[in-house]
Design a protein around this motif. Structure first.
Motif, PDB file in Angstrom:
ATOM      1  N   ARG A 259      41.234  45.949  30.092  1.00  0.00           N
ATOM      2  CA  ARG A 259      41.795  47.208  30.575  1.00  0.00           C
ATOM      3  C   ARG A 259      42.921  46.971  31.582  1.00  0.00           C
ATOM      4  N   ALA A 260      42.754  45.950  32.359  1.00  0.00           N
ATOM      5  CA  ALA A 260      43.797  45.638  33.331  1.00  0.00           C
ATOM      6  C   ALA A 260      45.076  45.224  32.612  1.00  0.00           C
ATOM      7  N   CYS A 261      44.926  44.532  31.473  1.00  0.00           N
ATOM      8  CA  CYS A 261      46.117  44.131  30.711  1.00  0.00           C
ATOM      9  C   CYS A 261      46.847  45.368  30.198  1.00  0.00           C
ATOM     10  N   MET A 262      46.071  46.303  29.659  1.00  0.00           N
ATOM     11  CA  MET A 262      46.686  47.467  29.020  1.00  0.00           C
ATOM     12  C   MET A 262      47.345  48.391  30.047  1.00  0.00           C
ATOM     13  N   THR A 263      46.888  48.317  31.288  1.00  0.00           N
ATOM     14  CA  THR A 263      47.427  49.239  32.302  1.00  0.00           C
ATOM     15  C   THR A 263      48.141  48.469  33.422  1.00  0.00           C
ATOM     16  N   ALA A 264      48.653  47.323  33.054  1.00  0.00           N
ATOM     17  CA  ALA A 264      49.237  46.452  34.085  1.00  0.00           C
ATOM     18  C   ALA A 264      50.438  47.082  34.774  1.00  0.00           C
ATOM     19  N   ASP A 265      51.100  48.018  34.111  1.00  0.00           N
ATOM     20  CA  ASP A 265      52.251  48.658  34.760  1.00  0.00           C
ATOM     21  C   ASP A 265      51.815  49.385  36.024  1.00  0.00           C
ATOM     22  N   LYS A 266      50.705  50.138  35.918  1.00  0.00           N
ATOM     23  CA  LYS A 266      50.240  50.883  37.087  1.00  0.00           C
ATOM     24  C   LYS A 266      49.689  49.929  38.143  1.00  0.00           C
ATOM     25  N   ILE A 267      48.954  48.934  37.683  1.00  0.00           N
ATOM     26  CA  ILE A 267      48.367  47.990  38.645  1.00  0.00           C
ATOM     27  C   ILE A 267      49.478  47.260  39.400  1.00  0.00           C
ATOM     28  N   ALA A 268      50.540  46.926  38.666  1.00  0.00           N
ATOM     29  CA  ALA A 268      51.626  46.149  39.285  1.00  0.00           C
ATOM     30  C   ALA A 268      52.308  46.900  40.424  1.00  0.00           C
ATOM     31  N   GLU A 269      52.153  48.198  40.435  1.00  0.00           N
ATOM     32  CA  GLU A 269      52.726  48.948  41.561  1.00  0.00           C
ATOM     33  C   GLU A 269      52.124  48.482  42.879  1.00  0.00           C
ATOM     34  N   TYR A 270      50.884  47.996  42.799  1.00  0.00           N
ATOM     35  CA  TYR A 270      50.192  47.592  44.028  1.00  0.00           C
ATOM     36  C   TYR A 270      50.024  46.076  44.108  1.00  0.00           C
ATOM     37  N   ALA A 271      50.684  45.363  43.186  1.00  0.00           N
ATOM     38  CA  ALA A 271      50.492  43.904  43.179  1.00  0.00           C
ATOM     39  C   ALA A 271      51.841  43.200  43.298  1.00  0.00           C
ATOM     40  N   ASP A 272      51.905  42.157  44.112  1.00  0.00           N
ATOM     41  CA  ASP A 272      53.150  41.416  44.274  1.00  0.00           C
ATOM     42  C   ASP A 272      53.322  40.341  43.213  1.00  0.00           C
ATOM     43  N   PHE A 273      52.217  39.981  42.571  1.00  0.00           N
ATOM     44  CA  PHE A 273      52.292  39.019  41.458  1.00  0.00           C
ATOM     45  C   PHE A 273      51.024  39.182  40.633  1.00  0.00           C
ATOM     46  N   ILE A 274      51.054  38.606  39.446  1.00  0.00           N
ATOM     47  CA  ILE A 274      49.874  38.679  38.568  1.00  0.00           C
ATOM     48  C   ILE A 274      49.419  37.263  38.232  1.00  0.00           C
ATOM     49  N   THR A 275      48.131  37.020  38.387  1.00  0.00           N
ATOM     50  CA  THR A 275      47.555  35.779  37.870  1.00  0.00           C
ATOM     51  C   THR A 275      46.514  36.170  36.829  1.00  0.00           C
ATOM     52  N   PHE A 276      46.547  35.490  35.701  1.00  0.00           N
ATOM     53  CA  PHE A 276      45.546  35.759  34.670  1.00  0.00           C
ATOM     54  C   PHE A 276      44.409  34.756  34.811  1.00  0.00           C
ATOM     55  N   GLY A 277      43.198  35.252  34.820  1.00  0.00           N
ATOM     56  CA  GLY A 277      42.032  34.375  34.785  1.00  0.00           C
ATOM     57  C   GLY A 277      41.576  34.326  33.343  1.00  0.00           C
ATOM     58  N   THR A 278      42.039  33.277  32.651  1.00  0.00           N
ATOM     59  CA  THR A 278      41.781  33.286  31.208  1.00  0.00           C
ATOM     60  C   THR A 278      40.338  32.948  30.842  1.00  0.00           C
TER      61      THR A 278
END
Ligand code: PEP
Ligand code: MG
Length: 874
Positions: free
Chosen positions: A750-769
Motif C-alpha cells: 500500500r505504501a508503494c501504491m500511495t508513495a506520492d502522498k507519503i513522499a510529501e512527508y518524507a525526505d527520502f525513501i528506502t525500500f525494505g525488500t
C-alpha cells in the motif's frame, strides 16, 4: 538444418550449437594446433533426440555416417577395418561446462577383429587388449546399462589370481581372459552378444551420451548452477590417440595459471602410460608437470608454447587436456579454467594490469556471490594445531565439521544442522549432492585436477585431496590416519589453502584481503553510480563496514542494538510495560546505552551519512518464549519462590495480552511509534543529542532518521510531527542544530501504491525488500522456506527464492510504481534499498535500472555489493 559439423566447419563462437568442447576443438583446429580430427553433433540434434522419443532421426544418422566417412579419409583409417581400424572417442559437451556430469566413451570401434589389428599396429599386446577390455566395460555400463561393478569385481579377481596390484602388471593373457569373461557378463546381463558392428556401436553410444543429459547427477548439477534443462548437450566424435602406449606416452591436464592461487605459472599434472579418464577419476594420483619436462623436454616445450597461445587467444586462463602418444603431443580440449574465488580475482586484476583485458572486464569476471569464501575466517597462524595429515591444497579456505563417509550421510547430517566434512577415497560425479551439503571435502586419492577438486573449487568449498597416508575403511566407517583412527562423527578441520588436516576444531582469524582484491574493489569506485551503504547495528560493525568500503550507514536497526544478553531484558521490559510510566522507566535505562552506541557509529562513520531506523520490534522476536516461561514458572513454584512466581505470572499474563496471531504484521514498525509516541520521542532525542555532542567535538556527522513499516501517509505525517517537535526541543536545549532528514521505510504494497502522498512527508525513501517480499507474496519470511518454499523451488512452481533473488515482476514492479509516485512531485527524491537482495547481482542490476541512488548491505557483503553495483553500471 545442419546437425553435424566437422571440426574445420566450426569455431569458438558456435558454443551454443556445438557445445563448449566442440566449439573449442573446432577453434583449435583452425589455429593449426595438434588436435586429432573429428566432428561434432549439435545440441539441436540432442533436442530433436528428446522430441522424437529418444531416437536419432535417420537423417541425422546419415549425416553422422557422412562425417565419419570424411574422418576416415583424413585419418587414412577405416571404421571396423580388420587391418587399419579407426577408433574414436565419444564425448559430451554442453554450452556451459559441467565437468564429469555426463558420459564419455573411449576406444569405440574396437571388436574382436580390430583389436588384433591394434595389436599388430602398435606392436603392443598389453595395450591393445587393455583398451578392448576398457571399452567393453565402458560401453556396456554406459550404453547397455550393465552394472559396472560386475566388471570391476572380475578385474579384481584376475588381479588377485595373478598376484599383482596394478592393472598395468597384468599380462596380455590375463587381459584376454578378462575380455572373454566380460563378454560373458554382457551376454548374461543383456541377452545379446557384445555389439561387434562399429557403426552400431557409434549410433547407440551417441544416443547414450544424449541420454546422459538427464542422468541424476547432471540434472542436479544444472539445478544448482541454474543451467536450463532444455539446452541439451552436443556430442563430439574424435579420432583416438593413446596415452597408454608405454613409457613415452601419457596424459595430462594443465592450467595456464594456478587455479587455486591465480599465480601466473603453468600448473598441471601428468600421468605416464595412462588415458585421460584415469586422471579425472582420481584413481591414481598423478605427478606434477615437471615429470614431463624431465622425460620429454621437447614435448613439454611444445605444450608450454601452445598453452600460452591458447591463453592469449581466449584471453582467459585455460584448463587444457592433452595426451602424448609416443612423444607426439595432442590437445584434446581447452576451456576456461574453473578456479577459486581468490585465483579468479588475482587473474582478473593481473590480466587487466598486463593489458590483456580492461578494468571493466576484470570487474565483470568476478561473480559477487562467489567471493563469499574470501570473507571466511582462516586458521589462526599462531594456533597450536594437531596436524594429522597433509594432502594437496585443492580448494582454499578452512572448514571444520564432523566426518561423514558418503554423500547421503552428508546430506542427512547437513539437514540436521551439522557442519560436515565429506571424506572419500575419491569422489565421483554421483557425490555431487553430498559435496554441496558439506563444509569441506577430503579425499585420500586423486590430484588437484580430480573431480573432487574441480567441483569443490567450482562451489567454493574448501577441499584437501590426495591425502595418501590416510585410509578410508568403508566397512567399519573409519578413517585411519598415521596416528589415530577416526570414526564417523568425529570432528576434524581441513585447510584447503595448505592441504593440512587437523584433529578437532581450531581457532580462526578474520579474513585478510589480497592486494589484488583491494585493487579490484578500488576499481569498482570508477564505475558504480549507486552508493553502497552498510546495514550495521553496533559501532564495531560500523568500523568493519567502513573498512570494507561502505560509504555510510544505510540502516541501523535500533531494536537490534539490544540483542546482547545484558540489554535484551530491558527491551522486553519496555515492550511488556503496562503503562506510559513503566515504559518511560524502561526507556530511560535503554536510551543512554543507545546514545552511547550512536556516538560510536557516528564516530566510525565520520563524514558519512548514518541512517537510523526508529524502533521496529516484531514482538515475537523479543518476547520470552511462552513454553520456556511456563517451565521457569514451574521451577519457581517447585522451589517455593513466591516472589519469582508472582513475577513470572505477571509476565505470562502480559504476554498473553500482547500475543498476536500474526506478529509479522502485528503491533510493530511505526504503529509502535504512533501508539506509544514516547518511544520515538526518546529515540529521536538520543540521536539528536549524540549528533550534536560529536558536532561540538568537531566531528562531521550526517544523521538521518527513517520510519519503518509505513502503510499510509497519515502515519508518516504523525511520526514526522513527533520527531520534528522533539528535534526542536533538543536543538533549543543544546542551542545548536543539525540537519536530520526524515525518510520513509517502504515495506508494504500500500505504501508503494500511495508513495506520492507519503513522499510529501518524507525526505527520502528506502525500500525494505525483505518485508516487502513478505507482504507482496503474503509469504512469511520466517516460515516459508521450511514449509512450502523449498517444495516450490524443487518443483519449479517458483523459479527462485524471492527472499534471495528480488522478484522483479511483482515486488520489483511495486518498487517501480513507488519511485514513479514518489518522484511525481519531488523529482529529485532519493531512493535506495535495504534488504538481503542488495548483494545479489541480478537484483542489483534491476535496481540500478530503476534509477536507485543507494543500496545497503551487511558489512560482510559490502565487497559483493560494490562489485555488483559496479557491474550494474558497466
Ligand atoms: C526489510 O524489511 O527489508 C528490512 C531491511 O528490514 P528488516 O529486515 O529489519 O525487517
Ligand atoms: Mg523490515
Amino acid at each position: 538444418e545442419k546437425y553435424v559439423y566437422l571440426f574445420h566447419e566450426g569455431n569458438a563462437s558456435m558454443n551454443e550449437l556445438l557445445g563448449r568442447k566442440g566449439a573449442n576443438l573446432a577453434e583449435m583446429s583452425a589455429l593449426g594446433l595438434p588436435v586429432p580430427p573429428g566432428f561434432t553433433i549439435t545440441t539441436s540434434a540432442c533436442r530433436r533426440f528428446y522430441d522424437e522419443g529418444k531416437t536419432i532421426h535417420p537423417d541425422i544418422g546419415r549425416d553422422i555416417y557422412h562425417a565419419l566417412h570424411t574422418l576416415e579419409e583424413t585419418s587414412g583409417k577405416r571404421f571396423g577395418h580388420p587391418s587399419n581400424p579407426l577408433l574414436v572417442s565419444v564425448r559430451s559437451g554442453s554450452s556451459t561446462s559441467m565437468p564429469g556430469m555426463m558420459d564419455t566413451i573411449l576406444n569405440l570401434g574396437l571388436n574382436d577383429y580390430t583389436v588384433t589389428a591394434l595389436v599388430k599396429h602398435k606392436e603392443n599386446k598389453h595395450f591393445a587388449y587393455d583398451s578392448y577390455r576398457r571399452f567393453i566395460q565402458m560401453f556396456s555400463s554406459i550404453v547397455l546399462g550393465v552394472d559396472e561393478s560386475l566388471f570391476e569385481d572380475e578385474l579384481e579377481k584376475v588381479k588377485q589370481q595373478a598376484n599383482v596390484e596394478q592393472d598395468s602388471q597384468l599380462t596380455p593373457d590375463h587381459l584376454l581372459d578378462l575380455i572373454l569373461i566380460y563378454k560373458e557378463i554382457v551376454m548374461k546381463e543383456t541377452g545379446h552378444k557384445f555389439p561387434q558392428d562399429p557403426k552400431q556401436q557409434l549410433l547407440t553410444a551417441i544416443g547414450a551420451v544424449f541420454d546422459s543429459w538427464y542422468n541424476p547427477r547432471a540434472t542436479f548439477y544444472r539445478r544448482i548452477h541454474k543451467i536450463p534443462d532444455h539446452i541439451g548437450t552436443a556430442v563430439t566424435i574424435q579420432q583416438m590417440v593413446f596415452g597408454n602406449l608405454g613409457p613415452n606416452s601419457g596424459t595430462g591436464i594443465a592450467f595456464t595459471r594456478h587455479p587455486s592461487t591465480g599465480e601466473n605459472e603453468l600448473f598441471g599434472e601428468f600421468m605416464f602410460n595412462a588415458q585421460g579418464e584415469d586422471i579425472v577419476a582420481g584413481i591414481r594420483t598423478p605427478q606434477p608437470m615437471t615429470v614431463l619436462k624431465e622425460r620429454l623436454p621437447e614435448t613439454f616445450a611444445q605444450f608450454d608454447t601452445i598453452a600460452c597461445h591458447l591463453e592469449k587467444h581466449y584471453r582467459d586462463v585455460q584448463d587444457i587436456e592433452f595426451t602424448v602418444e609416443e612423444s607426439e603431443l595432442y590437445v584434446l580440449q581447452t576451456r576456461s579454467a574453473k578456479r577459486t574465488a581468490e585465483a579468479n580475482i588475482k587473474i582478473a586484476v593481473d590480466m587487466a594490469n598486463e593489458g590483456v583485458i580492461d578494468r571493466e572486464e576484470a570487474i565483470m569476471r568476478v561473480d559477487p556471490a562467489a567471493i563469499a569464501p574470501l570473507m571466511q575466517h582462516t586458521i589462526d597462524p599462531a594456533a597450536e594445531l594437531n596436524v594429522i595429515g597433509k594432502g594437496l591444497d585443492a580448494s582454499s579456505g578452512a572448514a571444520t565439521g564432523i566426518i561423514v563417509f558418503d554423500a547421503e550421510e552428508a546430506e542427512r547430517q547437513h539437514r540436521t544442522g551439522h557442519s560436515v566434512i565429506l571424506v572419500r577415497q575419491e569422489t565421483t560425479p554421483e557425490d555431487i549432492h553430498g559435496i554441496l551439503a558439506s563444509a569441506g571435502v577430503l579425499t585420500t586419492r586423486g590430484g588437484v585436477t580430480s573431480h573432487a577438486a574441480v567441483v569443490a573449487r567450482d562451489l567454493g568449498t574448501p577441499s584437501v585431496v590426495g591425502c595418501e597416508s590416510f585410509k578410508v575403511d568403508m566397512e567399519q566407517r573409519e578413517l585411519h590416519t598415521d596416528t589415530v583412527i577416526l570414526k564417523e562423527g568425529d570432528v576434524i578441520t581441513i585447510c584447503g589453502s595448505t592441504g593440512r588436516v587437523i584433529l578437532g576444531e581450531v581457532p580462526l582469524v578474520p579474513p585478510k584481503f589480497s592486494r589484488e582484491f583491494c585493487t579490484l574493489l578500488e576499481w569498482t569506485n570508477e564505475f558504480k553510480t549507486m552508493r553502497v551503504y552498510s546495514s550495521v547495528n553496533t559501532p564495531q560493525e560500523a568500523e568493519l563496514a567502513r573498512k570494507m568500503g561502505a560509504e555510510g550507514v544505510g540502516l541501523c536497526r535500533t531494536e537490534l542494538m539490544f540483542m546482547d544478553p545484558e540489554r535484551l531484558p530491558r527491551v522486553t521490559r519496555m515492550i511488556l510495560a503496562r503503562n506510559q510510566f513503566e515504559r518511560r522507566k524502561a526507556l530511560n535505562e535503554l536510551i543512554p546505552m543507545q546514545k552511547y552506541d550512536f556516538h560510536g557509529i557516528f564516530r566510525a562513520m565520520a563524514g558519512k551519512q548514518v541512517t537510523i531506523r526508529l524502533i521496529d520490534p516484531p514482538l515475537h522476536e523479543f518476547l520470552p518464549n511462552p513454553s520456556a516461561l511456563a517451565l521457569e514458572l514451574e521451577r519457581a513454584r517447585v522451589a517455593g519462590d513466591n516472589e519469582l512466581v508472582e513475577e513470572k505470572e505477571a509476565l505470562q499474563q502480559r504476554i498473553e495480552i500482547l500475543h498476536e496471531l500474526n506478529p509479522s504484521f502485528g503491533h510493530r514498525g511505526c504503529r509502535i511509534g504512533i501508539t506509544y509516541p514516547e518511544i520515538y520521542e526518546v529515540q529521536t532525542r538520543a540521536i539528536a543529542e549524540a549528533a550534536l555532542e560529536l558536532k561540538m567535538e568537531g566531528i562531521e556527522v550526517y544523521p538521518r532518521i527513517i520510519v519503518p513499516l509505513v502503510s499510509d501517509w497519515r502515519e508518516m505525517k504523525k511520526v514526522r510531527e513527533t520527531v520534528e517537535e522533539t528535534l526542536q526541543q533538543v536543538f533549543s536545549i543544546y542551542r545548536d542544530r543539525i540537519d536530520i532528514p526524515i525518510g520513509v521505510f517502504i515495506e508494504l504494497p500500500r505504501a508503494c501504491m500511495t508513495a506520492d502522498k507519503i513522499a510529501e512527508y518524507a525526505d527520502f525513501i528506502t525500500f525494505g525488500t525483505n518485508d516487502l517480499t513478505q507482504s507482496a507474496y503474503g509469504f512469511s519470511r520466517d516460515d516459508a522456506e521450511g514449509k512450502y518454499l523449498a517444495y516450490y523451488l524443487d518443483n519449479n512452481i517458483l523459479p527462485e527464492n524471492p527472499f534471495v533473488y528480488l522478484d522483479t515482476e511483482g515486488v520489483g514492479r511495486l518498487i517501480e510504481i513507488a519511485i514513479e509516485q514518489g518522484r511525481k512531485n519531488k523529482p529529485n527524491l532519493k531512493t535506495g534499498v535495504c534488504g538481503e537482495h542488495t548483494s545479489e547481482k541480478d537484483s542489483v542490476l534491476f535496481l540500478q535500472n530503476l534509477g536507485m541512488n543507494f543500496i545497503s548491505s551487511v558489512p560482510q557483503r559490502i565487497p559483493s555489493a560494490r562489485i555488483a553495483a559496479a557491474q550494474a553500471a558497466i
